[in-house]
Scaffold this motif. Structure first.
Motif, short mmCIF file in Angstrom:
data_model
loop_
_atom_site.label_atom_id
_atom_site.label_comp_id
_atom_site.label_asym_id
_atom_site.label_seq_id
_atom_site.Cartn_x
_atom_site.Cartn_y
_atom_site.Cartn_z
N MET A 59 0.82 -1.18 0.00
CA MET A 59 0.00 0.00 0.00
C MET A 59 0.88 1.26 0.00
O MET A 59 0.51 2.25 -0.62
CB MET A 59 -0.92 0.01 1.22
CG MET A 59 -1.92 -1.14 1.29
SD MET A 59 -2.79 -1.53 -0.22
CE MET A 59 -2.42 -3.25 -0.35
N TRP A 60 2.02 1.18 0.68
CA TRP A 60 2.91 2.33 0.75
C TRP A 60 3.32 2.76 -0.65
O TRP A 60 3.31 3.95 -0.97
CB TRP A 60 4.13 1.98 1.61
CG TRP A 60 5.04 3.11 1.89
CD1 TRP A 60 4.96 3.98 2.93
CD2 TRP A 60 6.18 3.51 1.12
NE1 TRP A 60 5.98 4.91 2.85
CE2 TRP A 60 6.75 4.63 1.75
CE3 TRP A 60 6.79 3.03 -0.03
CZ2 TRP A 60 7.88 5.28 1.27
CZ3 TRP A 60 7.91 3.66 -0.51
CH2 TRP A 60 8.44 4.78 0.14
N LEU A 61 3.71 1.82 -1.50
CA LEU A 61 4.11 2.15 -2.86
C LEU A 61 2.93 2.69 -3.67
O LEU A 61 3.05 3.67 -4.40
CB LEU A 61 4.72 0.93 -3.55
CG LEU A 61 6.09 0.49 -3.05
CD1 LEU A 61 6.46 -0.87 -3.64
CD2 LEU A 61 7.15 1.51 -3.36
N ALA A 62 1.78 2.03 -3.58
CA ALA A 62 0.60 2.45 -4.33
C ALA A 62 0.17 3.86 -3.92
O ALA A 62 -0.24 4.66 -4.77
CB ALA A 62 -0.53 1.45 -4.14
N ARG A 66 1.96 6.17 -3.23
CA ARG A 66 2.92 7.11 -3.82
C ARG A 66 2.89 7.07 -5.34
O ARG A 66 3.80 7.54 -6.01
CB ARG A 66 4.32 6.83 -3.27
CG ARG A 66 4.42 7.36 -1.85
CD ARG A 66 5.39 6.62 -0.98
NE ARG A 66 5.42 7.20 0.35
CZ ARG A 66 4.54 6.94 1.31
NH1 ARG A 66 3.53 6.12 1.09
NH2 ARG A 66 4.65 7.51 2.50
N GLY A 67 1.83 6.48 -5.92
CA GLY A 67 1.63 6.50 -7.35
C GLY A 67 2.23 5.36 -8.12
O GLY A 67 2.17 5.35 -9.35
N VAL A 68 2.80 4.37 -7.45
CA VAL A 68 3.40 3.23 -8.13
C VAL A 68 2.31 2.19 -8.41
O VAL A 68 1.49 1.89 -7.55
CB VAL A 68 4.52 2.59 -7.26
CG1 VAL A 68 5.08 1.35 -7.90
CG2 VAL A 68 5.61 3.61 -6.98
N ASP A 69 2.28 1.66 -9.64
CA ASP A 69 1.39 0.55 -9.95
C ASP A 69 1.97 -0.70 -9.31
O ASP A 69 3.13 -1.04 -9.54
CB ASP A 69 1.26 0.36 -11.46
CG ASP A 69 0.52 1.52 -12.12
OD1 ASP A 69 -0.38 2.09 -11.48
OD2 ASP A 69 0.85 1.85 -13.27
N ALA A 107 -8.59 -1.37 -1.23
CA ALA A 107 -9.85 -0.65 -1.37
C ALA A 107 -10.02 0.37 -0.23
O ALA A 107 -10.37 1.53 -0.47
CB ALA A 107 -11.02 -1.63 -1.39
N ALA A 108 -9.73 -0.06 0.99
CA ALA A 108 -9.87 0.84 2.14
C ALA A 108 -8.87 1.99 2.09
O ALA A 108 -9.14 3.08 2.60
CB ALA A 108 -9.69 0.05 3.44
N SER A 109 -7.74 1.77 1.44
CA SER A 109 -6.69 2.79 1.32
C SER A 109 -6.88 3.68 0.10
O SER A 109 -6.10 4.60 -0.12
CB SER A 109 -5.31 2.13 1.26
OG SER A 109 -5.07 1.37 2.42
N GLY A 110 -7.86 3.35 -0.73
CA GLY A 110 -8.12 4.15 -1.92
C GLY A 110 -7.12 3.96 -3.04
O GLY A 110 -6.92 4.85 -3.85
N VAL A 111 -6.49 2.80 -3.09
CA VAL A 111 -5.47 2.57 -4.12
C VAL A 111 -5.79 1.35 -5.00
O VAL A 111 -4.90 0.82 -5.66
CB VAL A 111 -4.05 2.44 -3.50
CG1 VAL A 111 -3.61 3.75 -2.88
CG2 VAL A 111 -3.99 1.29 -2.50
N SER A 153 -3.40 -1.02 -7.83
CA SER A 153 -2.90 -2.28 -7.26
C SER A 153 -3.73 -3.46 -7.76
O SER A 153 -4.94 -3.37 -7.92
CB SER A 153 -2.90 -2.21 -5.73
OG SER A 153 -4.17 -1.86 -5.25
N ARG A 154 -3.03 -4.55 -7.98
CA ARG A 154 -3.65 -5.80 -8.41
C ARG A 154 -3.00 -6.91 -7.60
O ARG A 154 -1.78 -6.94 -7.43
CB ARG A 154 -3.41 -6.01 -9.90
CG ARG A 154 -4.14 -7.21 -10.47
CD ARG A 154 -3.93 -7.36 -11.97
NE ARG A 154 -2.68 -8.07 -12.22
CZ ARG A 154 -1.71 -7.65 -12.99
NH1 ARG A 154 -1.79 -6.50 -13.60
NH2 ARG A 154 -0.62 -8.38 -13.16
#
Length: 130
Positions: free
Chosen positions: A1-4, A6-9, A28-32, A36-37
């Motif tokens: 989640m930390w990477l996502a 910050r805009g990282v796929d 989903a809870a983090s809004g990313v 993320s997949r």
């Protein structure tokens, strides 16, 4: 989640459907979720197909058969962060790395930092290139 965040796929894999479900819920809870997949994958059969990666994080999974494919998957200039169980400072075991295993296996990377002790080995390296 930390990477996502910050805009990282991000693509995450694990053999556990429970872990993957939890990762999807957290995304989903983090809004990313859009960045993320998460997939259930048995890495014992090899790395799943995919494009070159700018960052690969491998945490507490060790399979020396994957060391070369991991290097090959890194994009030029890509980073690898890997941590595995080690015999250094711990009892021997089937899933533990031998002394110096990571620095030898990933020797073609530019090693930024590495260490061994207390039953853990880790390495941060960059694939040469742009």
């Amino acid at each position: 989640m930390w990477l996502a965040r910050r805009g990282v796929d991000v693509v995450g894999v694990d053999i556990s459907p429970t872990a993957i479900a939890q990762a999807r819920e957290l995304a989903a809870a983090s809004g990313v979720s859009d960045r993320s997949r998460f997939e259930v994958v048995d890495l014992d059969t090899g790395l799943p197909a995919g494009p070159p990666a700018d960052v690969i994080v491998c945490h507490l999974f060790r399979d020396p058969r994957l060391y070369t494919p991991i290097i090959e998957r890194l994009a030029p200039g890509g980073l690898l962060a890997i941590a595995v169980l080690s015999v250094v400072g711990a009892a021997p075991g089937r899933f533990r790395a031998a002394p110096g295993e990571l620095t030898t296996a990933f020797g073609e990377l530019q090693v930024i930092a590495s260490g061994e002790g207390d039953g853990l080995a880790w390495l941060l390296g960059r694939r040469p290139g742009s």
